[in-house]
Design an enzyme around this catalytic site. Sequence first.
Site, short mmCIF file in Angstrom:
data_model
loop_
_atom_site.label_atom_id
_atom_site.label_comp_id
_atom_site.label_asym_id
_atom_site.label_seq_id
_atom_site.Cartn_x
_atom_site.Cartn_y
_atom_site.Cartn_z
N GLY A 1 2.11 1.95 10.70
CA GLY A 1 3.14 2.98 10.58
C GLY A 1 3.80 3.34 11.90
N ASN B 1 0.87 -1.18 0.00
CA ASN B 1 0.00 0.00 0.00
C ASN B 1 0.90 1.23 0.00
OD1 ASN B 1 -1.79 2.04 0.48
ND2 ASN B 1 -2.32 1.40 2.56
N GLU C 1 -6.11 -4.87 10.22
CA GLU C 1 -5.02 -3.94 10.53
C GLU C 1 -5.33 -3.18 11.82
OE1 GLU C 1 -2.78 -2.74 6.68
OE2 GLU C 1 -4.53 -1.45 6.87
N HIS D 1 -9.80 1.56 4.37
CA HIS D 1 -8.55 1.67 5.13
C HIS D 1 -8.78 2.62 6.31
CE1 HIS D 1 -4.43 2.63 6.20
NE2 HIS D 1 -4.09 1.51 5.59
N SER E 1 2.87 -2.54 10.24
CA SER E 1 4.32 -2.68 10.48
C SER E 1 4.87 -4.05 10.10
CB SER E 1 4.67 -2.31 11.93
OG SER E 1 4.29 -0.97 12.20
P1 PGA Z 1 2.49 -0.04 7.56
O1 PGA Z 1 1.08 0.31 6.90
O2 PGA Z 1 2.94 -1.34 6.99
O3 PGA Z 1 3.39 1.11 7.18
O4 PGA Z 1 2.28 -0.13 9.04
C1 PGA Z 1 0.11 -0.68 6.71
C2 PGA Z 1 -1.12 -0.10 6.06
O5 PGA Z 1 -1.48 1.03 6.34
O6 PGA Z 1 -1.77 -0.78 5.23
#
Ligand code: PGA
Length: 249
Positions: free
Chosen positions: A174, A10, A168, A96, A214
Amino acid sequence: MRRKNIIIGNWKMYKNMEDTKNFFNQFSKLMKSKDITCDYGIAASYTNLPLLKLQKNNHLIIAAQNCHYETAGAFTGEVSIPMLKDINVSHVVIGHSERRMYFNETNEDINKKIHALFNANMIPILCCGETDGEYEAKKTNDVIKNQIALALTNIKVEDVTKLVIAYEPIWAIGTGKTASVVEAQAVCKMIRHYIGELYDEVTAQKVRIQYGGSVKPENIKSFLEQPDIDGALVGGASLQPESFLGLLV
Ligand code: PGA
């Protein structure tokens, strides 16, 4: 039979056209050294999607990060499903947490988008997840069941078998924090069980459930080893070709 893993990068609101070209130039060289068996793709911003179509890679899933549920109309700033289909987009990330949080996307909007995507023979990647506060209050299961029930209202069983769900936890996106493998597996198992209640067990066994938050090349394998985790939705670690390739199995 074990479901095939699906790993989607993504890219959020990152990369211009030059960055995208450079990514794929490098990725196409690097990928020759690896035997990739999973389904994989990139959810790029609208401006970069035509470049994904130009890749001579039949395996690359071209995904969008959002869509509108109407086929056409006076909706300034929106992009329709036929427009996406036109440039070979097959999957769309829906609901999302960043869209729910910053753009007030509701479960009702999400349900309309899922209906519209299945009507167009496209695949939604339905995101669900709890906030930090909900996690601490042990409300994860209730929050997710509610998101799924509303997102799938009146969706036909034959469509649900094609669905991809991305679990998620918002507190893991993030942040560098991941849910433990045990926690992620428990929630994905709960989701599958709940699909079984809403539909039936055969359907529940067909739905692919990703973990996201993450995920990195160093930790992805431990998630994919879990019986109810069938892939990952990956933000940060999908932005560099070496790292993206490192996620693929
Ligand atoms: P990330 O994001 O891997 O940077 O934590 C995941 C996402 O938002 O789909």
